[in-house]
Design an enzyme around this catalytic site. Structure first.
Site, PDB file in Angstrom:
ATOM      1  N   GLU A   1      -4.802  -4.257   3.524  1.00  0.00           N
ATOM      2  CA  GLU A   1      -4.854  -5.941   4.265  1.00  0.00           C
ATOM      3  C   GLU A   1      -5.447  -6.007   5.218  1.00  0.00           C
ATOM      4  O   GLU A   1      -5.364  -5.539   6.298  1.00  0.00           O
ATOM      5  CB  GLU A   1      -3.692  -6.253   4.643  1.00  0.00           C
ATOM      6  CG  GLU A   1      -2.465  -5.854   3.206  1.00  0.00           C
ATOM      7  CD  GLU A   1      -1.216  -6.739   3.927  1.00  0.00           C
ATOM      8  OE1 GLU A   1      -0.239  -7.221   4.856  1.00  0.00           O
ATOM      9  OE2 GLU A   1       0.044  -6.335   3.204  1.00  0.00           O
TER      10      GLU A   1
ATOM     11  N   ASP B   1      -4.978 -10.028  15.782  1.00  0.00           N
ATOM     12  CA  ASP B   1      -3.787 -10.787  15.003  1.00  0.00           C
ATOM     13  C   ASP B   1      -2.629 -10.005  15.698  1.00  0.00           C
ATOM     14  O   ASP B   1      -1.829 -10.435  15.296  1.00  0.00           O
ATOM     15  CB  ASP B   1      -3.762 -10.629  13.265  1.00  0.00           C
ATOM     16  CG  ASP B   1      -4.205 -11.774  12.704  1.00  0.00           C
ATOM     17  OD1 ASP B   1      -4.814 -12.526  13.790  1.00  0.00           O
ATOM     18  OD2 ASP B   1      -4.682 -11.276  11.659  1.00  0.00           O
TER      19      ASP B   1
ATOM     20  N   CYS C   1      11.599  19.390 -18.051  1.00  0.00           N
ATOM     21  CA  CYS C   1      12.802  18.835 -18.476  1.00  0.00           C
ATOM     22  C   CYS C   1      12.919  18.503 -20.194  1.00  0.00           C
ATOM     23  O   CYS C   1      14.090  18.429 -20.187  1.00  0.00           O
ATOM     24  CB  CYS C   1      12.466  16.819 -18.229  1.00  0.00           C
ATOM     25  SG  CYS C   1      12.564  17.078 -16.333  1.00  0.00           S
TER      26      CYS C   1
ATOM     27  N   GLU D   1      15.836  12.547 -16.564  1.00  0.00           N
ATOM     28  CA  GLU D   1      16.440  13.370 -17.438  1.00  0.00           C
ATOM     29  C   GLU D   1      17.416  14.243 -16.968  1.00  0.00           C
ATOM     30  O   GLU D   1      18.147  14.484 -16.867  1.00  0.00           O
ATOM     31  CB  GLU D   1      15.635  14.624 -18.205  1.00  0.00           C
ATOM     32  CG  GLU D   1      14.098  13.634 -18.717  1.00  0.00           C
ATOM     33  CD  GLU D   1      13.085  13.409 -18.279  1.00  0.00           C
ATOM     34  OE1 GLU D   1      11.944  13.051 -18.469  1.00  0.00           O
ATOM     35  OE2 GLU D   1      13.309  13.644 -16.649  1.00  0.00           O
TER      36      GLU D   1
END
Length: 393
Positions: free
Chosen positions: A311, A216, A91, A56
């Protein structure tokens, strides 16, 4: 309430601004703001944590720099304006001082300590406040942007998204003997893999286990090419500190690699990894002699990590699911079959479909490639906005 076409257009613009800044606001919420008179935009702003100004304030400053007076304007914000002093003044005070006539809000503040206070302050100053219908697509989009903030502010731990790619028969990967780090096996096509990178970009941290690293040799990086405020924190659960010094993770460490081990892990391995730029945290194991995932998440919360993308392999996926620490599930299904000897999506869980009765707010997206189509299922096990109601505000 029902919004006009102009209202919806300005709110969607505010949402677009917020989405573009998704990797810049954490650990604060992601917020966009548009100041307008009718269909004419006076100023726009987003919250960027390092710049302090909330959306804002940024919009008011832009309007002023362009010579526009916000008196009588409408402020369109994706999240209720704050009414409390944090790193910056409220704000809501700034909007009142600017003389706006109306404020349109996509969703209320999820923080139970301040929820509704900004709205009350604006209304007490004679400003009309309209809140979008909670069931509307705009509100749902605004809430998804701040799932992690909403969850962490209420529960004191990071919001956990479990992401996996599986075959059509629900398997995670071929048997270990048939794959190596030098020849990774991709189940999904390029479009789905690019979508995963966007998930990483919006996350504070990514987490996996040492088994996945040894199998991996992943990099676990945000490869969108988009800027972000702080590096994606790469977290490895490695009880005995088996992480190779020659791994891609270690050789690329740049104050973004965090390894969790148990108290008895070899001290010489810790020294070697620390010398390579790896941060080490020793945490106690639970009764099953695995790292306590609740402790891991508590440690991350202390570092102001709001969102964690998991993951991982079968064992760690199962660990998070059995501990009921998965809040959101993102599952990419490829048309390929891997067969009964492949790795399960999660140890002890025959297929991801077993979880479907527990899931809510399920959506599906397709990613065509070559002669195949990958499907992404997005769903919640714990919706961070459950119980947050604006009907009494």
């Amino acid at each position: 309430m029902s919004l006009s076409n102009i209202d919806e257009s300005h709110l969607r613009r505010a949402l677009h601004l917020a989405e573009e800044a998704a990797a810049f606001a954490s650990p604060n919420p992601t917020v966009g703001c548009v100041l307008a008179l009718g269909d004419r935009i006076l100023g726009e702003g987003v919250h960027l944590y390092d710049h302090f100004d909330h959306a804002e304030i940024a919009a008011l400053k832009q309007a002023a720099s362009l010579g526009h007076n916000a008196h009588g304007a409408t402020a369109y914000v994706t999240l209720e304006p704050c009414a409390h002093h944090g790193r910056t003044p409220p704000c809501s005070n700034a909007l009142i001082a600017a003389g706006i006539a109306r404020c349109v809000i996509a969703t209320i503040d999820p923080n139970p300590l301040v929820r509704g206070q900004g709205i009350a302050k604006l209304r007490a100053a004679g400003i009309t406040v309209d809140i979008a219908d909670p069931a509307s697509p705009i509100t749902q989009q605004a809430r998804i942007l701040n799932d992690a903030f909403a969850f962490s502010i209420q529960h004191g731990r990071p919001f956990v998204t479990l992401k996996s790619a599986v075959s059509s028969d629900g398997m995670l990967a071929p048997p270990p003997a048939s794959r190596t780090a030098a020849t990774p096996h991709w189940l999904t096509g390029p479009a789905a893999r690019a979508d995963v990178q966007r998930l990483r970009h919006k996350s504070d941290a990514i987490l996996t286990g040492i088994g996945t690293v040894l199998a991996d040799n992943p990099s676990l990086t945000d490869r969108t090419g988009l800027p972000r405020r702080r590096p994606l924190l790469r977290i490895i659960l490695d009880s005995d500190l088996r992480l190779p010094l020659t791994s891609v993770l270690v050789t690329s460490a740049a104050n973004d690699l965090f390894v969790v081990c148990n108290p008895s892990a070899p001290s010489d391995r810790e020294s070697a990894l620390r010398s390579s730029g790896v941060e080490i945290q020793r945490l106690s194991e639970n009764a099953s002699r695995t790292l306590d995932l609740n402790q891991v998440l508590a440690t991350l919360a202390s570092r102001k990590i709001l969102s964690v993308l998991v993951e991982a392999g079968s064992a760690l996926n199962a660990g998070f699911l059995h501990a009921k620490l998965v809040d959101k599930l993102v599952l990419y299904t490829a048309p390929t079959k891997l067969g009964p000897n492949a790795l399960l999506f999660a140890s002890g869980i025959a297929s991801p479909q077993v979880l479907e009765p527990q899931l809510t707010h399920i959506t599906r997206t397709t990613f065509p490639h070559d002669n195949a189509v990958d499907t992404r299922l997005t769903s919640y096990l714990h919706n961070p906005w459950t119980g947050i109601d604006d009907s009494n505000i």
